[in-house]
Scaffold this active site. Sequence first.
Site, short mmCIF file in Angstrom:
data_model
loop_
_atom_site.label_atom_id
_atom_site.label_comp_id
_atom_site.label_asym_id
_atom_site.label_seq_id
_atom_site.Cartn_x
_atom_site.Cartn_y
_atom_site.Cartn_z
N LYS A 114 23.91 36.00 20.73
CA LYS A 114 22.70 36.81 20.92
C LYS A 114 21.55 36.31 20.07
O LYS A 114 20.39 36.45 20.45
CB LYS A 114 22.98 38.30 20.67
CG LYS A 114 23.91 38.89 21.73
CD LYS A 114 23.69 40.36 22.01
CE LYS A 114 24.51 40.74 23.25
NZ LYS A 114 24.54 42.16 23.54
N LYS A 196 31.34 35.00 31.36
CA LYS A 196 31.65 36.40 31.69
C LYS A 196 30.50 37.04 32.47
O LYS A 196 29.33 36.67 32.30
CB LYS A 196 32.00 37.21 30.43
CG LYS A 196 30.83 37.77 29.68
CD LYS A 196 31.23 38.95 28.76
CE LYS A 196 29.95 39.60 28.23
NZ LYS A 196 30.03 40.86 27.61
N LYS A 199 25.57 42.17 32.06
CA LYS A 199 24.40 42.95 32.49
C LYS A 199 23.12 42.16 32.33
O LYS A 199 22.16 42.35 33.05
CB LYS A 199 24.25 44.17 31.58
CG LYS A 199 25.17 45.28 31.83
CD LYS A 199 24.76 46.42 30.88
CE LYS A 199 25.95 47.25 30.49
NZ LYS A 199 26.07 47.48 29.06
P1 ATP Z 1 25.28 42.97 27.49
O1 ATP Z 1 25.32 41.88 28.51
O2 ATP Z 1 24.03 43.81 27.51
O3 ATP Z 1 25.67 42.52 26.13
P2 ATP Z 1 27.82 43.92 28.48
O4 ATP Z 1 27.80 43.80 29.97
O5 ATP Z 1 28.65 42.95 27.70
O6 ATP Z 1 26.36 44.04 27.90
P3 ATP Z 1 28.70 46.22 26.92
O7 ATP Z 1 28.05 47.55 26.92
O8 ATP Z 1 28.47 45.35 25.74
O9 ATP Z 1 28.32 45.40 28.22
O10 ATP Z 1 30.26 46.41 27.15
C1 ATP Z 1 30.90 47.59 27.60
C2 ATP Z 1 32.36 47.32 27.83
O11 ATP Z 1 32.54 46.47 28.96
C3 ATP Z 1 33.08 46.62 26.67
O12 ATP Z 1 34.36 47.20 26.50
C4 ATP Z 1 33.20 45.20 27.12
O13 ATP Z 1 34.31 44.56 26.53
C5 ATP Z 1 33.39 45.37 28.61
N1 ATP Z 1 32.93 44.22 29.37
C6 ATP Z 1 31.68 43.72 29.39
N2 ATP Z 1 31.59 42.67 30.24
C7 ATP Z 1 32.85 42.50 30.76
C8 ATP Z 1 33.40 41.58 31.70
N3 ATP Z 1 32.68 40.65 32.26
N4 ATP Z 1 34.71 41.70 32.01
C9 ATP Z 1 35.46 42.68 31.44
N5 ATP Z 1 35.00 43.58 30.55
C10 ATP Z 1 33.70 43.50 30.21
#
Ligand code: ATP
Length: 332
Positions: A114, A196, A199
């Site tokens: 980040k 991965k 969002k």
């Molecule tokens: P950002 O991209 O804004 O950092 P993010 O999509 O990683 O956000 P978070 O709110 O940080 O979302 O994560 C919420 C939950 O979703 C966490 O438990 C994280 O481990 C899980 N998670 C996020 N992305 C994935 C993915 N691609 N596959 C499986 N689990 C995920």
Amino acid sequence: MNDKKLIFSGIQPTGTFTLGNYIGAVRNWGPLQDEYNCIYCVVDMHAITVRQDPVKLRQNSLNSYALLMACGVDPQKSILFIQSHVKTHAELSWILGCNTQFGELSRMTQFKDKSQKHADDVNSGLFTYPVLMAADILAYNADLVPVGVDQKQHLELARNIAQRFNQRYGDFFTLPEPYIPEVGAKVMSLQEPTKKMSKSDENPNACILILDDKDTIIRKFKRAVTDSDTEVCYREGKDGINNLMTIYSIVTGKDFAAIESEFAGRGYGDFKLAVGEAVADHLEPVRTEFDRLSKDKAYLKQCYTEGAEKALRYSQRIISKVYRKVGFVDKT
Ligand code: ATP
Ligand code: LTN
């Protein structure tokens, strides 16, 4: 409370949840409520570690709260609240920060990623993000933390912080265990299947949002990057197909062998369409329930107000003991 184990998890209101958030984390939160005491939280304080538009953040937080309910979190069975409503998280975070080493935080891969991505705003909140996450969990002495695999390093740090506190001040915190699903712990981007699904991906075709409509979901799956092979099978190196098979397996309940025989000789086009339809059908009830709930603002407000009251009562007991242990003077 009873003698069931305690679960804690949180999700950032940085936008609409992706299929990765859903499969890796949120989908499991509802079913866990029957076996455990569950505490779930929309972590708006974590969200501001990167720049947020205040109007959008407020809206995203309320939507995330309603979405968690639409995904099966029941505020009568769990404590469901918004992080900034419960002051104990920030209070405990300070104390835990004084028990965390600069070097430990410097090793966090999420911080490294980040801070590269937001090079113009490497603020101290981004650096101490995992300390606040440890505080979220330890403020309730949670036993288990259901998350996707990307959060494993943060959880290990939370355990180390808890352990260090226990050594310095006497046994107090429970060491939390990660609770990571065997399948679907890392859903990959549809456009770059070695990364991965996130969002914050700039390419809208890379991720499925759980509120996308059926046509959009199917269109994104049709465009998913695969390989130059034609056989639908789970093999090392076929990252795109492996990802689609994992997703299809989770939403249909079919195992990989059943999927391979269902699509034997049919090619990728048919398979992608089937995955798109299955995902859209699976998410349909979530969208419907979200639409219904998000209109009922008064009910949502009642739920998050009560959730915050319960969370505060619970965590206040723990933090009072922490204050005594570190040597702060009693207020009463
Ligand atoms: P950002 O991209 O804004 O950092 P993010 O999509 O990683 O956000 P978070 O709110 O940080 O979302 O994560 C919420 C939950 O979703 C966490 O438990 C994280 O481990 C899980 N998670 C996020 N992305 C994935 C993915 N691609 N596959 C499986 N689990 C995920
Ligand atoms: N960092 C987590 C969100 C989060 C969290 C938590 C998860 C904040 N506090 C406590 C579990 C427990 C993420 O998913 N990115």
